[in-house]
Design a protein around this motif. Structure first.
Motif, mmCIF file in Angstrom:
data_model
loop_
_atom_site.group_PDB
_atom_site.id
_atom_site.type_symbol
_atom_site.label_atom_id
_atom_site.label_comp_id
_atom_site.label_asym_id
_atom_site.label_seq_id
_atom_site.Cartn_x
_atom_site.Cartn_y
_atom_site.Cartn_z
ATOM 1 N N VAL A 40 -17.499 6.285 2.590
ATOM 2 C CA VAL A 40 -16.725 7.335 1.906
ATOM 3 C C VAL A 40 -15.234 7.049 2.042
ATOM 4 N N THR A 41 -14.808 6.662 3.246
ATOM 5 C CA THR A 41 -13.390 6.339 3.470
ATOM 6 C C THR A 41 -12.960 5.186 2.581
ATOM 7 N N LEU A 42 -13.817 4.184 2.461
ATOM 8 C CA LEU A 42 -13.476 3.028 1.628
ATOM 9 C C LEU A 42 -13.370 3.421 0.151
ATOM 10 N N GLN A 43 -14.230 4.295 -0.308
ATOM 11 C CA GLN A 43 -14.164 4.744 -1.700
ATOM 12 C C GLN A 43 -12.864 5.506 -1.951
ATOM 13 N N GLU A 44 -12.454 6.343 -0.988
ATOM 14 C CA GLU A 44 -11.203 7.081 -1.136
ATOM 15 C C GLU A 44 -10.013 6.125 -1.152
#
Length: 169
Positions: A40-44
């Protein structure tokens, strides 16, 4: 062959085996949740980098248009008066200096955005490796659960055999 073999001299304890299985499940669950948070952090981060990249492209395009417009003004507004030409030259030099400063700034921003994009690609690769490890951990957990079930069956058979042997004596 087992991925978590039992030492040959260790006694088989049903409650102890269950406790160990719960610990494996807990560890795998924590690892999976951590990997999901990382994804999720990488997508953000990816969305932020893409948005910054688009904003910088827009700024560079505006700067280029301004340079072309100012270049046309230089050609159209040529005056034969020497003093007027010198004044215009100084103004244009100042404008070019400011535009060059802007260009340097935007180029730096674009470079930083590209570096962030490169970091994102690296993080994406790390996330892919983490997903592969998660799949491997899940596979190993399934194997361990199968082994525990097999050991319970063997234990039950041994208990049944021992009970049958003692009642026959």
């Amino acid at each position: 062959k087992s991925c978590c073999p039992r030492p040959p001299d260790a006694p088989i304890v049903v409650d102890g085996g269950r406790q160990q299985l719960i610990n494996l499940e807990s560890a795998a669950t924590e690892q999976i949740e951590g990997l999901q948070r990382d994804a999720v952090t990488l997508q953000e981060l990816k969305a932020e980098v893409l948005a910054e990249n688009e904003a910088l492209k827009y700024k560079v395009q505006g700067r280029d248009e301004e340079i072309v417009r100012m270049g046309k003004l230089l050609v159209v507004n040529v005056n034969s008066d020497k003093e007027d030409l010198e004044r215009q030259n100084e103004e244009q030099t100042e404008l070019i200096r400011r535009l060059q400063n802007q260009l340097d700034f935007l180029s730096g921003q674009l470079t930083e955005a590209e570096e962030r994009k490169h970091v994102y690609v690296q993080l994406e690769s790390v996330a892919e490796m983490a997903r592969a490890r998660e799949m491997e951990a899940t596979r190993r957990l399934a194997e361990a659960e199968d082994e525990v079930a097999d050991l319970r069956v063997l234990l039950q058979r041994a208990a049944d055999g021992a009970a049958g042997g003692s009642s026959g004596a």
